[in-house]
Design a protein around this motif. Structure first.
Motif, PDB file in Angstrom:
ATOM      1  N   GLY A   1       0.800  -1.219   0.000  1.00 32.19           N
ATOM      2  CA  GLY A   1       0.000   0.000   0.000  1.00 32.19           C
ATOM      3  C   GLY A   1       0.832   1.269   0.000  1.00 32.19           C
ATOM      4  N   LEU A   2       2.098   1.162  -0.443  1.00 29.40           N
ATOM      5  CA  LEU A   2       3.013   2.304  -0.407  1.00 29.40           C
ATOM      6  C   LEU A   2       3.254   2.919  -1.781  1.00 29.40           C
ATOM      7  CD1 LEU A   2       5.660   0.974   2.138  1.00 29.40           C
ATOM      8  CD2 LEU A   2       3.744   2.532   2.551  1.00 29.40           C
ATOM      9  N   CYS A   3       2.538   2.432  -2.776  1.00 28.31           N
ATOM     10  CA  CYS A   3       2.629   3.010  -4.121  1.00 28.31           C
ATOM     11  C   CYS A   3       1.216   3.168  -4.648  1.00 28.31           C
ATOM     12  CB  CYS A   3       3.446   2.108  -5.045  1.00 28.31           C
ATOM     13  SG  CYS A   3       3.390   2.596  -6.796  1.00 28.31           S
ATOM     14  N   THR A   4       0.876   4.365  -5.099  1.00 24.00           N
ATOM     15  CA  THR A   4      -0.477   4.627  -5.601  1.00 24.00           C
ATOM     16  C   THR A   4      -0.516   4.949  -7.087  1.00 24.00           C
ATOM     17  OG1 THR A   4      -0.277   6.959  -4.980  1.00 24.00           O
ATOM     18  CG2 THR A   4      -1.263   5.459  -3.349  1.00 24.00           C
ATOM     19  N   VAL A   5       0.650   5.213  -7.685  1.00 28.49           N
ATOM     20  CA  VAL A   5       0.706   5.564  -9.103  1.00 28.49           C
ATOM     21  C   VAL A   5       1.900   4.859  -9.745  1.00 28.49           C
ATOM     22  CG1 VAL A   5       1.090   7.428 -10.778  1.00 28.49           C
ATOM     23  CG2 VAL A   5      -0.377   7.826  -8.785  1.00 28.49           C
ATOM     24  N   LEU A   6       1.667   4.277 -10.911  1.00 31.87           N
ATOM     25  CA  LEU A   6       2.752   3.711 -11.708  1.00 31.87           C
ATOM     26  C   LEU A   6       2.841   4.486 -13.022  1.00 31.87           C
ATOM     27  CD1 LEU A   6       2.172  -0.126 -11.222  1.00 31.87           C
ATOM     28  CD2 LEU A   6       4.089   1.218 -10.333  1.00 31.87           C
ATOM     29  N   THR A   7       4.061   4.811 -13.420  1.00 34.75           N
ATOM     30  CA  THR A   7       4.280   5.573 -14.644  1.00 34.75           C
ATOM     31  C   THR A   7       5.166   4.792 -15.603  1.00 34.75           C
ATOM     32  OG1 THR A   7       6.353   6.667 -14.024  1.00 34.75           O
ATOM     33  CG2 THR A   7       4.311   7.629 -13.185  1.00 34.75           C
ATOM     34  N   SER A   8       5.203   5.252 -16.851  1.00 34.33           N
ATOM     35  CA  SER A   8       6.052   4.572 -17.842  1.00 34.33           C
ATOM     36  C   SER A   8       7.529   4.783 -17.557  1.00 34.33           C
ATOM     37  CB  SER A   8       5.723   5.078 -19.248  1.00 34.33           C
ATOM     38  OG  SER A   8       6.216   6.399 -19.447  1.00 34.33           O
TER      39      SER A   8
END
Length: 390
Positions: free
Chosen positions: A288-295
């Protein structure tokens, strides 16, 4: 353009359910428009379009090898095709403005931004700017501040790769790569780095000035590579609403404890770990420590990361897809996209996931316009085709 997407597994209301989706005038609607062409989505997943708020893969189209440069418009148009082919419907180009000469110089940024502004309306993907200002680029700050007023408003991120290069002693290999990128010899690069470092006492006030301008101007402000909870506290006070690529687990925890977003790279998930020893994005998502993933640097990765982290039959798939769509849209302040509900933009992607290890984009739609298709024509049904019940 009006459309009726029929029989796909549509991600809406926090679940996947077989149904139909109506598009009228580029907007998702509850009622089918008269004479709307029908797309047979049987066997496909109909998902909100990917919102990529941090990606610099376009740099490889401009300079695929050190010192080998291609026409900027050609590079950006090629990048545009890569984006929509991988389900990205909104992309923020991560344009670094550094004190370095070469690919990340002010001059290179001016050239790229000028071309992007000229051709933006011709691109398939909704393409925007994410200005990555190196905080030691003091002489370049005035121009960065001018760019903050561009429409649509750019995201602005505070980056400090200089301190790490000096105090942590970047490896000879990394210094060599940065020198190549700058078209300098290693010795010339080190001399320039020493000169830049000598102005370190001026950096703090420059950061405060730029952050204040961003707050007043309505730009989304991010902090990049925060090394500690204390840094998160500092940049939070300046208005940085999210922690982008925090360097430690404790920093990510400090952000999440305050309800803030943590942004990490999707390639980290796809490759099974960071290429430079940073946080493991898969572990961060699970905790629960990452809310967004990017390229980050690889445009196919958001799509593939989502399917690697979950499967469409799993209960957590909607929340996993949020990492690449609803959540980045929220961080960017784009309330008109990121979910498939009536009144939002028809930004969506049709995915064939028969092989979940290699999901295949069948079609990408941006604001109701089909901007990419692979096999979609065979699925078009004649106008007036009866629509199955919801």
């Amino acid at each position: 353009m009006n459309w009726q997407i029929q029989g796909g597994r549509v991600l809406t209301d926090r679940r996947l359910a077989t149904g139909n989706l109506s598009v009228t005038g580029g907007i998702l609607t509850e009622v089918r428009a008269d004479h709307a062409p029908v797309i047979d989505a049987d066997g496909l997943f109909v998902l909100p379009g990917i919102v990529d708020i941090h990606g610099d893969g376009f740099e490889r189209q401009i300079m695929p090898r050190p010192g080998v440069r291609f026409d900027t418009a050609l590079a950006l148009k090629d990048t545009d095709r890569q984006l929509v082919a991988n389900g990205v419907t909104t992309a923020f180009y991560g344009v670094t403005v550094s004190w370095e000469p070469g690919l990340r110089s002010l001059e290179a940024a001016e050239r790229l931004i000028g071309v992007l502004c000229n051709i933006r309306d011709t691109l398939a993907c909704d393409t925007r700017l994410h200005l990555r200002w190196e905080t030691f680029a003091l002489d370049q700050m005035a121009q960065v501040i001018k760019w903050l007023s561009l429409v649509p408003r750019p995201i602005i991120a505070l980056n400090d790769h200089t301190t790490g290069s000096v105090l942590k002693g970047a490896s000879a290999r990394k210094i060599g790569q940065m020198a190549e990128r700058s078209s300098l010899s290693r010795e010339e690069y080190m001399t320039l780095l020493d000169r830049v470092w000598s102005r370190r006492d001026d950096v703090a006030i420059a950061i405060e000035t730029l952050a204040a301008t961003a707050r007043a101007n309505g730009n989304v402000l991010l902090a990049h590579d925060e090394a500690s909870p204390a840094e998160r506290t500092h940049f939070r006070a300046l208005g940085a609403k999210a922690s982008e690529f925090p360097l430690t687990l404790e920093t990510a925890k400090a952000a999440r404890q305050m309800g803030e977003d943590v942004i990490l790279g999707a390639p980290n998930v796809v490759r099974g770990g960071s290429h430079n020893g940073a946080l493991d994005a898969t572990d961060a998502v699970r905790a629960g420590l990452c809310t967004v993933l990017t390229s980050d640097y690889h445009y196919p990765s958001p799509l593939h990361a989502a399917f690697r982290l979950s499967s469409p039959g799993a209960s957590d798939f909607p929340s996993i897809w949020d990492l690449v769509s609803a959540n980045p849209a929220r961080v960017a302040g784009l309330e008109d996209r990121g979910s498939l509900v009536a009144g939002r933009r028809a930004d969506l992607v049709l995915v064939d996931a028969q092989d979940p290890a290699h999901p295949h984009v069948v079609a990408t739609m941006v604001h109701g316009r089909i901007v990419y298709s692979s096999g979609l024509l065979q699925r078009r049904l004649p106008v007036g085709t009866p629509i199955a019940a919801e």
